[in-house]
Scaffold this motif. Structure first.
Motif, PDB file in Angstrom:
ATOM      1  N   ASP A   1       7.441  45.253 -17.057  1.00 33.26           N
ATOM      2  CA  ASP A   1       7.404  46.677 -17.399  1.00 33.26           C
ATOM      3  C   ASP A   1       8.414  47.501 -16.601  1.00 33.26           C
ATOM      4  O   ASP A   1       8.425  48.727 -16.685  1.00 33.26           O
ATOM      5  CB  ASP A   1       5.997  47.237 -17.184  1.00 33.26           C
TER       6      ASP A   1
ATOM      7  N   GLN B   1      11.579  49.419 -15.926  1.00 33.23           N
ATOM      8  CA  GLN B   1      12.598  50.071 -16.751  1.00 33.23           C
ATOM      9  C   GLN B   1      13.660  50.658 -15.821  1.00 33.23           C
ATOM     10  O   GLN B   1      13.448  51.694 -15.203  1.00 33.23           O
ATOM     11  CB  GLN B   1      11.977  51.169 -17.613  1.00 33.23           C
TER      12      GLN B   1
ATOM     13  N   TYR C   1      11.989  61.522 -16.437  1.00 34.73           N
ATOM     14  CA  TYR C   1      11.697  60.400 -15.537  1.00 34.73           C
ATOM     15  C   TYR C   1      10.847  60.891 -14.372  1.00 34.73           C
ATOM     16  O   TYR C   1      11.312  61.006 -13.248  1.00 34.73           O
ATOM     17  CB  TYR C   1      12.998  59.779 -15.015  1.00 34.73           C
TER      18      TYR C   1
ATOM     19  N   ASN D   1       7.253  55.369 -14.504  1.00 39.69           N
ATOM     20  CA  ASN D   1       7.679  53.971 -14.510  1.00 39.69           C
ATOM     21  C   ASN D   1       7.764  53.505 -13.061  1.00 39.69           C
ATOM     22  O   ASN D   1       8.042  54.311 -12.160  1.00 39.69           O
ATOM     23  CB  ASN D   1       9.053  53.869 -15.188  1.00 39.69           C
TER      24      ASN D   1
END
Length: 223
Positions: free
Chosen positions: A62, A64, A138, A143
């Motif tokens: 996962d 990124q 972001y 993430n």
């Protein structure tokens, strides 16, 4: 009334305890340098653990990367500018150190003040880039790669803030405590150089490609 006595040629203070001899500026500087080295060793251990955690976490599916073509670190020119500012701050601190060693205190104080102000500019630049990254979609929890970016850059900024606290104290007391100011210049210069090197390492790691992470992880036996 307690009186000073001499016993075996040693001066005694109140209560009959030996008086502690006053340390020289050179001894105080040596002690401060030892303390700084211990602090830097602890900081290095902390960041090493986080970097190892980053490498391990980057191997999970996962992850990124922030270096993807449309991600914030694909073209990190603001971080290059911030790096140049921190480099200038480190050079100013080095100039202050050299001037203090030559007893050119006015020049040392000016360079010392400039180095700290440039460090403040660096921190403001980092905060601006944080806002830019968040505005691009972001956020911190978006993430794992985002989280490590904010964590590592934030920790580096906090350590720089700690150095700025010493910098501000040294400037405020430079006239009343010139010897303490000279010691602070030496310590701050070393600390700024260390934080510059640490930032360049973090910059290199954060802007590396997933392939680089994989190679480093394999080399370290983390895969």
């Amino acid at each position: 009334m307690n009186r000073l006595l001499l016993r075996d040629g040693e001066e005694l203070g109140p209560g009959g305890w030996p008086q502690t001899p006053e340390t020289t500026p050179a001894e105080r500087l040596h002690t401060a340098r030892v303390g700084l080295r211990l602090l830097l060793a602890a900081i290095s251990s902390l960041f090493l653990l986080f970097l190892l955690a980053l490498l391990m976490r980057s191997q999970v599916g996962d992850w990124q990367p922030l270096t993807d073509p449309l991600a914030p670190l694909a073209q990190p020119w603001p971080l290059w500018l911030n790096s140049a500012v921190l480099l200038a701050a480190s050079l100013c601190l080095q100039g202050a150190r050299l001037a203090a060693r030559r007893s050119r205190m006015a020049t040392s104080q000016l360079a010392f003040a400039a180095g700290g102000l440039l460090a403040v500019v660096f921190l403001l630049g980092q905060l601006w880039f944080w806002q830019r990254v968040a505005a691009w979609g972001y956020p911190l929890a978006g993430n794992p790669a985002n989280s490590f970016f904010y964590l590592l850059t934030g920790l580096h900024g906090l350590h720089l803030l700690g150095g700025l606290a010493v910098w501000a104290w040294a400037l405020a007391t430079r006239l009343r405590r010139p010897h303490a100011f000279a010691v602070a210049v030496e310590l701050c210069a070393s600390y700024w150089h260390y934080l510059l090197g640490l930032w360049l390492l973090l910059f290199a790691v954060l802007t590396s490609s997933p392939q680089t992470y994989q190679s480093i992880a394999a080399f370290c036996g983390l895969r």
